[in-house]
Design a protein around this motif. Structure first.
Motif, PDB file in Angstrom:
ATOM      1  N   ILE B  89       0.844  -1.203   0.000  1.00  0.00           N
ATOM      2  CA  ILE B  89       0.000   0.000   0.000  1.00  0.00           C
ATOM      3  C   ILE B  89       0.869   1.239   0.000  1.00  0.00           C
ATOM      4  O   ILE B  89       0.657   2.164  -0.769  1.00  0.00           O
ATOM      5  CB  ILE B  89      -0.919   0.014   1.244  1.00  0.00           C
ATOM      6  CG1 ILE B  89      -1.916  -1.130   1.168  1.00  0.00           C
ATOM      7  CG2 ILE B  89      -1.638   1.341   1.373  1.00  0.00           C
ATOM      8  CD1 ILE B  89      -2.796  -1.252   2.389  1.00  0.00           C
ATOM      9  N   ARG B  92       3.748   1.547  -3.174  1.00  0.00           N
ATOM     10  CA  ARG B  92       3.373   1.889  -4.541  1.00  0.00           C
ATOM     11  C   ARG B  92       3.298   3.402  -4.762  1.00  0.00           C
ATOM     12  O   ARG B  92       3.141   3.854  -5.877  1.00  0.00           O
ATOM     13  CB  ARG B  92       2.055   1.222  -4.925  1.00  0.00           C
ATOM     14  CG  ARG B  92       0.843   1.776  -4.232  1.00  0.00           C
ATOM     15  CD  ARG B  92      -0.393   1.050  -4.698  1.00  0.00           C
ATOM     16  NE  ARG B  92      -1.567   1.529  -4.001  1.00  0.00           N
ATOM     17  CZ  ARG B  92      -2.541   0.760  -3.597  1.00  0.00           C
ATOM     18  NH1 ARG B  92      -2.494  -0.536  -3.781  1.00  0.00           N
ATOM     19  NH2 ARG B  92      -3.593   1.278  -3.003  1.00  0.00           N
ATOM     20  N   PHE B  93       3.396   4.192  -3.701  1.00  0.00           N
ATOM     21  CA  PHE B  93       3.423   5.640  -3.844  1.00  0.00           C
ATOM     22  C   PHE B  93       4.853   6.166  -3.948  1.00  0.00           C
ATOM     23  O   PHE B  93       5.062   7.362  -3.977  1.00  0.00           O
ATOM     24  CB  PHE B  93       2.718   6.310  -2.664  1.00  0.00           C
ATOM     25  CG  PHE B  93       1.224   6.227  -2.760  1.00  0.00           C
ATOM     26  CD1 PHE B  93       0.492   7.283  -3.272  1.00  0.00           C
ATOM     27  CD2 PHE B  93       0.564   5.089  -2.364  1.00  0.00           C
ATOM     28  CE1 PHE B  93      -0.873   7.202  -3.382  1.00  0.00           C
ATOM     29  CE2 PHE B  93      -0.806   4.994  -2.465  1.00  0.00           C
ATOM     30  CZ  PHE B  93      -1.537   6.049  -2.977  1.00  0.00           C
ATOM     31  N   ASP B  96       9.620   8.089  -1.275  1.00  0.00           N
ATOM     32  CA  ASP B  96       9.471   9.314  -0.508  1.00  0.00           C
ATOM     33  C   ASP B  96       8.145   9.369   0.226  1.00  0.00           C
ATOM     34  O   ASP B  96       8.048   9.864   1.343  1.00  0.00           O
ATOM     35  CB  ASP B  96       9.585  10.539  -1.424  1.00  0.00           C
ATOM     36  CG  ASP B  96      10.989  10.717  -1.942  1.00  0.00           C
ATOM     37  OD1 ASP B  96      11.888  10.021  -1.413  1.00  0.00           O
ATOM     38  OD2 ASP B  96      11.179  11.511  -2.858  1.00  0.00           O
ATOM     39  N   ALA B  97       7.105   8.889  -0.428  1.00  0.00           N
ATOM     40  CA  ALA B  97       5.764   9.010   0.141  1.00  0.00           C
ATOM     41  C   ALA B  97       5.401   7.830   1.037  1.00  0.00           C
ATOM     42  O   ALA B  97       4.409   7.884   1.759  1.00  0.00           O
ATOM     43  CB  ALA B  97       4.741   9.134  -0.978  1.00  0.00           C
ATOM     44  N   SER B  99       6.390   6.458   3.808  1.00  0.00           N
ATOM     45  CA  SER B  99       6.199   6.607   5.247  1.00  0.00           C
ATOM     46  C   SER B  99       4.959   7.433   5.567  1.00  0.00           C
ATOM     47  O   SER B  99       4.221   7.135   6.504  1.00  0.00           O
ATOM     48  CB  SER B  99       7.439   7.248   5.872  1.00  0.00           C
ATOM     49  OG  SER B  99       7.726   8.472   5.236  1.00  0.00           O
ATOM     50  N   SER B 100       4.714   8.481   4.773  1.00  0.00           N
ATOM     51  CA  SER B 100       3.532   9.307   5.013  1.00  0.00           C
ATOM     52  C   SER B 100       2.260   8.535   4.694  1.00  0.00           C
ATOM     53  O   SER B 100       1.264   8.626   5.420  1.00  0.00           O
ATOM     54  CB  SER B 100       3.594  10.578   4.171  1.00  0.00           C
ATOM     55  OG  SER B 100       4.610  11.410   4.660  1.00  0.00           O
ATOM     56  N   VAL B 101       2.290   7.801   3.602  1.00  0.00           N
ATOM     57  CA  VAL B 101       1.118   6.991   3.248  1.00  0.00           C
ATOM     58  C   VAL B 101       0.865   5.946   4.328  1.00  0.00           C
ATOM     59  O   VAL B 101      -0.276   5.717   4.741  1.00  0.00           O
ATOM     60  CB  VAL B 101       1.316   6.320   1.871  1.00  0.00           C
ATOM     61  CG1 VAL B 101       0.232   5.304   1.605  1.00  0.00           C
ATOM     62  CG2 VAL B 101       1.334   7.372   0.781  1.00  0.00           C
ATOM     63  N   ALA B 103       1.574   6.231   7.416  1.00  0.00           N
ATOM     64  CA  ALA B 103       1.029   6.924   8.581  1.00  0.00           C
ATOM     65  C   ALA B 103      -0.459   7.207   8.409  1.00  0.00           C
ATOM     66  O   ALA B 103      -1.248   7.118   9.364  1.00  0.00           O
ATOM     67  CB  ALA B 103       1.787   8.232   8.818  1.00  0.00           C
ATOM     68  N   ILE B 104      -0.858   7.531   7.180  1.00  0.00           N
ATOM     69  CA  ILE B 104      -2.278   7.798   6.928  1.00  0.00           C
ATOM     70  C   ILE B 104      -3.099   6.523   7.092  1.00  0.00           C
ATOM     71  O   ILE B 104      -4.174   6.525   7.710  1.00  0.00           O
ATOM     72  CB  ILE B 104      -2.456   8.380   5.509  1.00  0.00           C
ATOM     73  CG1 ILE B 104      -1.861   9.782   5.461  1.00  0.00           C
ATOM     74  CG2 ILE B 104      -3.924   8.413   5.120  1.00  0.00           C
ATOM     75  CD1 ILE B 104      -1.822  10.381   4.079  1.00  0.00           C
ATOM     76  N   VAL B 105      -2.578   5.447   6.534  1.00  0.00           N
ATOM     77  CA  VAL B 105      -3.274   4.154   6.683  1.00  0.00           C
ATOM     78  C   VAL B 105      -3.413   3.822   8.162  1.00  0.00           C
ATOM     79  O   VAL B 105      -4.495   3.439   8.644  1.00  0.00           O
ATOM     80  CB  VAL B 105      -2.498   3.052   5.932  1.00  0.00           C
ATOM     81  CG1 VAL B 105      -3.081   1.683   6.229  1.00  0.00           C
ATOM     82  CG2 VAL B 105      -2.493   3.316   4.437  1.00  0.00           C
TER      83      VAL B 105
END
Lengths: 295, 182
Positions: B89, B92-93, B96-97, B99-101, B103-105
């Protein structure tokens, strides 16, 4: 007493005329009305002052004063218009001479005042010339290259707007790595802070720093990659109280406010201590839904 | 996302903050957290119907072998099974993204959990989760109160904390069940 008042009124009206009246047979001639060389024929009765082609027809002092006043007003308007036209022409010429200025100031009609201010503030120091002057082709080419650089930068970035914040979180390395600005939730707190202050986020303004940047430049993520902007705007339209977001693809951090861990003390915690603030926090979190690709 | 009801815990064990001595001193290991959870009566009641415990942690970035081994064993307190987010999940972003993705999940899953354990004194992520869970069902203007079954672990002194465990490896640690906002 009544008789005294009547006598006073009669005496005043009879012996002390209130103003000069040339129509009175006993009125003395006005010395300023004497004919002057170049005077035309007398004005027609009932139209004592003739303007324009009949200016020479002015015979009396009142007529001449009125004519001069009229002429002065017309001249003033004409001069003002001419000056304004010159101002606009010079500014436009200034922009046309320098392609980078034309790109910056004249994309949607020239910003004349901006150009006029640019010259004393920047242009003179940069060796530019203001107004409709002819500059060398080499100089023009030099500024054309600058315009190309600006255009390339704009295609990758976006314009800054007053009141917009470009980038939240991030910053110096020690801030990224566990310092006060680090982390997704500090960025979120910062976003909420903007909402609380009523900042006009009319353009995409938020980027979210990645967690583990190893080397500068620090990676950052456009907010629309992470959050459902359409959902945010739909929610704002329905509930209000939060600024709108517009999707864009910012790629560089222009200004990086330092958001500290104490943010929540000022931002979330403060509002949470009163009913309306709590509701705003609730709206904020409901509006901030992850991008559909994430969940 | 695990089927409801599920419990959730956030571990701040990733080594991306390595070098920060204070952070390393204050964080809890997996064993200490699980021992605290198992010894908390309120939490036991909250976990009565749950069989899975979602663990919000960047497993790849956990460098402490003891912690990692406990997590990979997938056995949690109250006979729960540990579950983690799918790595794809976030990946695939892009790197760079990711860890942030991630965190959102984690935020979305932890907000919906039947019970939640964090470390609000250490991590702003955990502190935000307390706010989110407190206002999740709020649609009118009123004072927010944390949803039941929102917990935080803590260390050393803290006002209002009743259950302190001094017998755990981390020293005087405690578990707090939020009844009001911190």
């Amino acid at each position: 007493m009544r008789a005294l008042v009547i006598a006073l009124v009669v005496a005043t009206s009879a012996g002390f005329p209130k103003h000069y009246d040339a129509s009175r047979p006993d009125a003395a001639p006005n010395p300023f009305d004497a004919p002057r060389p170049g005077d035309g024929p007398a004005a027609a009765a009932g139209n004592p002052v003739v303007y324009g082609a009949g200016a020479a027809a002015a015979r009396t002092h009142a007529e001449r004063v009125a004519l001069r006043r009229r002429a002065w007003k017309e001249n003033r308007t004409r001069t003002h218009d001419a000056r304004a036209q010159t101002h606009a022409e010079s500014s436009t010429c200034y922009a046309k001479n320098y392609p980078d200025l034309f790109y910056h100031f004249c994309r949607k009609g020239c910003n004349v005042d901006g150009l006029h201010t640019h010259f004393p503030n920047h242009g003179r120091k940069e060796g530019r010339q203001f107004g409709c002057v002819i500059i060398t082709a080499a100089e023009k080419a030099r500024w054309a290259a600058q315009a190309a650089r600006l255009e390339a930068l704009d295609s990758r970035s976006h314009h800054t707007h007053g009141g917009a914040i470009l980038g939240i979180g991030g910053g110096p390395r020690n801030h990224m790595l566990g310092g006060p600005g680090a982390g997704l939730n500090n960025a979120k707190d910062g976003f909420f802070a903007l909402c609380q202050r009523g900042r006009n986020i009319s353009y995409p303004t938020l980027m979210w720093n990645a967690r583990v940047p190893n080397t500068p430049p620090f990676p950052s993520i456009p907010h629309e990659t992470l959050w459902d902007v359409d959902h945010w705007n739909a929610y704002v339209a329905k509930h209000g109280g939060l600024p709108y977001l517009v999707a864009d693809k910012p790629t560089s951090i222009v200004g990086t406010p330092r958001f500290a861990n104490r943010l929540w003390l000022n931002m979330f915690r403060g509002p949470m201590q009163n009913p309306h603030g709590s509701l705003k926090v609730a709206h904020f979190h409901r509006a901030l839904r992850p991008h559909p690709l994430i969940l | 996302m695990p089927p409801k009801p599920y419990g959730a815990i956030h571990f701040r064990l990733e080594d991306d903050l390595a070098g920060y001595a204070a952070f390393m001193r204050d964080r809890f290991g997996v064993q200490t957290n699980f021992a605290l959870m198992a010894g908390t009566r309120d939490l036991e009641a909250c976990a009565a119907r749950t069989t899975e415990l979602y663990v919000a942690v960047g497993l790849d970035a956990v460098s402490n072998m003891e912690d990692k081994a406990l997590l990979l064993a997938k056995k949690g307190p109250f006979d729960t099974t540990l579950v983690f987010k799918e790595g794809d999940i976030a990946r695939r972003f892009g790197a760079d993204a990711a860890s942030s993705v991630g965190a959102i999940v984690d935020t979305e899953i932890l907000a919906d959990a039947a019970y939640y354990v964090g470390y609000a004194g250490l991590s702003t992520f955990d502190r935000t989760l307390v706010d989110i869970r407190a206002t999740r069902d709020q649609y009118d203007a009123r004072m927010a109160t944390p949803e039941n079954c929102t917990f935080t672990v803590g260390k050393n002194r803290q006002r209002g904390v009743i259950e302190v465990r001094a017998d755990l490896p981390a020293g005087k640690v405690w578990m707090r069940h939020f009844q009001s906002l911190p």
